[in-house]
Design an enzyme around this catalytic site. Structure first.
Site, mmCIF file in Angstrom:
data_model
loop_
_atom_site.group_PDB
_atom_site.id
_atom_site.type_symbol
_atom_site.label_atom_id
_atom_site.label_comp_id
_atom_site.label_asym_id
_atom_site.label_seq_id
_atom_site.Cartn_x
_atom_site.Cartn_y
_atom_site.Cartn_z
ATOM 1 N N ASP A 13 0.863 -1.180 0.000
ATOM 2 C CA ASP A 13 0.000 0.000 0.000
ATOM 3 C C ASP A 13 0.902 1.234 0.000
ATOM 4 O O ASP A 13 1.484 1.586 1.028
ATOM 5 C CB ASP A 13 -0.911 0.023 1.227
ATOM 6 C CG ASP A 13 -2.008 -1.029 1.178
ATOM 7 O OD1 ASP A 13 -1.868 -2.006 0.415
ATOM 8 O OD2 ASP A 13 -2.992 -0.890 1.928
ATOM 9 N N LYS A 21 -6.794 3.346 -3.167
ATOM 10 C CA LYS A 21 -7.193 3.321 -1.748
ATOM 11 C C LYS A 21 -7.453 4.738 -1.263
ATOM 12 O O LYS A 21 -6.726 5.673 -1.613
ATOM 13 C CB LYS A 21 -6.085 2.644 -0.942
ATOM 14 C CG LYS A 21 -6.268 2.643 0.573
ATOM 15 C CD LYS A 21 -5.092 1.915 1.237
ATOM 16 C CE LYS A 21 -5.108 2.074 2.743
ATOM 17 N NZ LYS A 21 -3.951 1.392 3.385
ATOM 18 N N LYS A 41 -10.092 0.248 -2.308
ATOM 19 C CA LYS A 41 -9.979 -0.076 -0.884
ATOM 20 C C LYS A 41 -10.401 1.135 -0.071
ATOM 21 O O LYS A 41 -9.908 2.243 -0.277
ATOM 22 C CB LYS A 41 -8.540 -0.474 -0.528
ATOM 23 C CG LYS A 41 -8.332 -0.731 0.978
ATOM 24 C CD LYS A 41 -6.919 -1.220 1.271
ATOM 25 C CE LYS A 41 -6.665 -1.315 2.760
ATOM 26 N NZ LYS A 41 -5.291 -1.818 3.073
#
Length: 225
Positions: free
Chosen positions: A92, A156, A185
């Site tokens: 991430d 995300k 996400k």
């Protein structure tokens, strides 16, 4: 949605700077018990988590350029290489928010592209954190499209360390922007089952939260941003 289906959409997260080894071990034990998609930890804990979870289905996820995204691209690449060598299967990374807001889209694209190339060559997933609370709606769309075009697997919402977290509007906007080519996400402020299910209904395929156990057990807590 069954509890097991919901659990497989949760990245069980512990990113606070003062997290101890005992807390990391507990996180991994919970992830194994509930069969979460992954544990998401700071890079120094990747190898520890990998050794605990290597005989389970739970992946190890870590964060890169976290939480500001302002590291040099070469630093982010080295962080990614090290994390993968330590056992991370999901990355991430935080975009360079200042470069995005400056309109330097080529910089943002090239950085994501280089990291995506590295993750794909090592069979790891790349999730790009765009930190929605710092962006205009137009910038959210641009960041999502750049992430898609640069080869990311997910876009995300948030680090959880800025001034806001995931919102239903932002998840829907990001889902629309990537045209189902990559996934979304939702992370930051998702603490109860109702909010998690709303985020999924809005388009999220993964939920990043430190409240995974409470969500699965249906316990009450603070609402999302």
């Amino acid at each position: 949605m069954s509890e097991s289906e919901l659990a497989k959409m949760i990245d069980h997260t512990l990113l606070k700077p003062d997290a101890t080894k005992e807390e990391i071990i507990k996180l991994c034990d919970e992830a194994r018990e509930f069969n979460f998609a992954s544990v998401c930890v700071n890079p120094c804990w990747v190898e520890t988590c990998f050794n605990i979870l290597k005989d389970s289905d739970v992946k190890v996820c870590t964060v890169i350029g976290f939480p500001l995204g302002a590291n040099h691209t070469n630093t982010k690449l080295l962080e990614t290489e090290t994390a993968i060598a330590d056992g991370a299967e999901e990355i991430d990374m935080v975009i360079n928010i200042g470069q995005l807001k400056s309109g330097n889209y080529e910089y943002v694209f090239n950085e994501i592209s280089r990291i995506a190339h590295l993750t794909k060559n090592n069979l790891a997933l790349l999730k790009v954190i765009i930190e929605t609370c710092l962006l205009t709606d137009e910038e959210k769309i641009i960041a999502s499209i750049i992430s898609k075009e640069a080869g990311a697997d997910f876009v995300k919402t948030s680090t959880g360390f800025s001034k806001g977290g995931a919102t239903l509007f932002d998840v829907s906007l990001m889902k629309y922007s990537v045209e189902n080519k990559i996934k979304v996400k939702a992370s930051g402020g998702v603490r109860v089952r109702e909010d998690a299910l709303k985020m999924i209904a809005a388009g999220a395929s993964r939920i990043g939260t430190s409240s995974g156990v409470k969500i699965i057990r249906g316990e009450s807590g603070s609402a999302a941003y």
